[in-house]
Scaffold this motif. Structure first.
Motif, PDB file in Angstrom:
ATOM      1  N   GLN A  86       0.857  -1.187   0.000  1.00 32.64           N
ATOM      2  CA  GLN A  86       0.000   0.000   0.000  1.00 32.64           C
ATOM      3  C   GLN A  86       0.891   1.233   0.000  1.00 32.64           C
ATOM      4  N   ARG A  87       0.402   2.297  -0.603  1.00 30.68           N
ATOM      5  CA  ARG A  87       1.246   3.479  -0.770  1.00 30.68           C
ATOM      6  C   ARG A  87       1.670   4.056   0.582  1.00 30.68           C
ATOM      7  N   HIS A  88       0.840   3.828   1.609  1.00 37.73           N
ATOM      8  CA  HIS A  88       1.121   4.485   2.883  1.00 37.73           C
ATOM      9  C   HIS A  88       1.265   3.476   4.006  1.00 37.73           C
ATOM     10  N   SER A 122       0.740  -5.660  -6.869  1.00 34.65           N
ATOM     11  CA  SER A 122       1.511  -4.812  -7.779  1.00 34.65           C
ATOM     12  C   SER A 122       1.834  -5.555  -9.074  1.00 34.65           C
ATOM     13  N   LYS A 124      -1.840  -1.849 -12.707  1.00 32.76           N
ATOM     14  CA  LYS A 124      -1.810  -0.620 -11.906  1.00 32.76           C
ATOM     15  C   LYS A 124      -3.137  -0.344 -11.219  1.00 32.76           C
ATOM     16  N   THR A 149      -1.694   0.639  -4.782  1.00 36.29           N
ATOM     17  CA  THR A 149      -0.265   0.315  -4.729  1.00 36.29           C
ATOM     18  C   THR A 149       0.560   1.126  -5.726  1.00 36.29           C
ATOM     19  N   HIS A 150      -0.099   1.903  -6.587  1.00 39.92           N
ATOM     20  CA  HIS A 150       0.639   2.732  -7.541  1.00 39.92           C
ATOM     21  C   HIS A 150       0.194   4.186  -7.411  1.00 39.92           C
ATOM     22  N   ASN A 151       0.988   5.052  -7.986  1.00 41.45           N
ATOM     23  CA  ASN A 151       0.642   6.474  -7.961  1.00 41.45           C
ATOM     24  C   ASN A 151      -0.322   6.786  -9.111  1.00 41.45           C
ATOM     25  N   GLU A 178      -4.587   9.640   1.092  1.00 36.81           N
ATOM     26  CA  GLU A 178      -3.352  10.362   0.758  1.00 36.81           C
ATOM     27  C   GLU A 178      -2.263  10.149   1.807  1.00 36.81           C
TER      28      GLU A 178
END
Lengths: 214, 214
Positions: free
Chosen positions: A37-39, A66, A70, A74-76, A184
């Motif tokens: 996870q991005r965070h 991942s 996309k 997990t991605h921007n 975010e």
């Protein structure tokens, strides 16, 4: 001894489920997923809450999402509506995957009661959050591991406001101050992403102040 | 265009399924799992066979099983009967996990037909190989991803001898010389492990010579 395993993301919903489990079971453990996870703040929240309650928290790592293309978890990638009509945060089969791994882990711990915060209401239409999917999965896992699993979904038909009321009635309202919700990854929360807005709406309708906002 | 995704371990059963899919579908792809199995020769066999047939083979990596406790597939544990009455090669939920990930991958490729070599017959009693489990999972995945998945299990009710006969009738018998079966990772096969013995029994009953044995 009634034992339960709670899938705990560190967010508001699964923390409410954890409070629910604390009342219903004698022994509670939590499992969290590090899925890229991005965070990472979510996992920190899960650890913090488990520590506060004196519970065992196990983190299982997986990098499978991942590899499947996309997505905004997990991605921007921008959080918007995708070609399939679902948000770009949708990862096909994510909850089926998590619950299957949780059940395999529960199996190794001698636990057959599993609690998850998935919910049909107020959601973005993720098909793997629906009650019909979860009931079918409960049967699949019970057949596939030869164990009578129960997947408890205390929030399935509640609104966000009702989950706020539920955790208060259970006596664990303060735990919400330790949770993380913002897509975010902001703390204090960004207040602008879909998750922050949904959370704020729930507190507003329940006429409560979010302890995360100080 | 009828498209299919075959779960291909590189072994005899899934290779027979691949042959079956080649006859039934216009477009076939294969997916293999690198799950920390003790022997990488299986994945090499899957690559070799895909190359021979001119097919796309995707390898998905996961290290989740090694986090769920010791078993004879990912650890150096003796293959024997465990406390739960199942062989130590049993990993709870393994096929549910593989099929869920395969379905998520198929989703991203626009494929809804998935083929797997699981089989009730001649097996060691793995509950996730049973037809009832697979049919329940098919429903769970269809509900959970909102796609009408079909999980085809052409070997479900066949004996090992019948699978040998099946691949011959399909015209792909020679592919068996490229497969890998031995639990001990040996090539030529050890002939002593449960997998080698089961394979040998099938060829013997089908009155065929195993092309792997030269």
């Amino acid at each position: 001894m009634k034992k339960a395993l709670v899938l705990h993301s560190g967010g508001q919903d699964s923390t409410t489920c954890l409070a629910w489990a604390m009342k219903k079971f004698n022994h509670v453990e939590t499992v969290s997923f590090d899925y890229g996870q991005r965070h990472n703040v979510e996992l920190q929240a899960a650890k913090r809450i488990a520590k506060k309650l004196g519970l065992k928290n196990t983190v299982l790592r997986t990098d499978i999402f991942s590899q499947l293309g996309k997505n905004a978890l997990t991605h921007n990638v921008k959080i918007t509506k995708g070609k399939n009509g679902l948000p770009t945060t949708f990862v096909p089969g994510r909850n089926i995957f998590f619950l299957t791994i949780a059940a395999a882990y529960a199996y190794s711990r001698g636990i057959t009661d599993i609690i998850t915060g998935v919910c049909q209401t107020d959601y973005s239409g993720y098909p793997d959050c629906r009650d019909a999917t979860i009931r079918s999965l409960e049967k699949t896992l019970s057949l596939g591991m030869d164990k009578p699993f129960n997947i408890h979904t205390p929030l399935m038909f509640l609104t966000k406001a009702q989950t706020v009321e539920m955790i208060e009635k259970l006596g664990y309202f303060d735990l919400l101050g330790l949770t993380h919700t913002c897509y975010e990854g902001k703390n204090p929360p960004c207040k602008k992403c879909p998750s922050c807005k949904l959370r704020a709406k729930g507190f507003k309708q329940a006429k409560k102040h979010d302890p995360l906002l100080k």
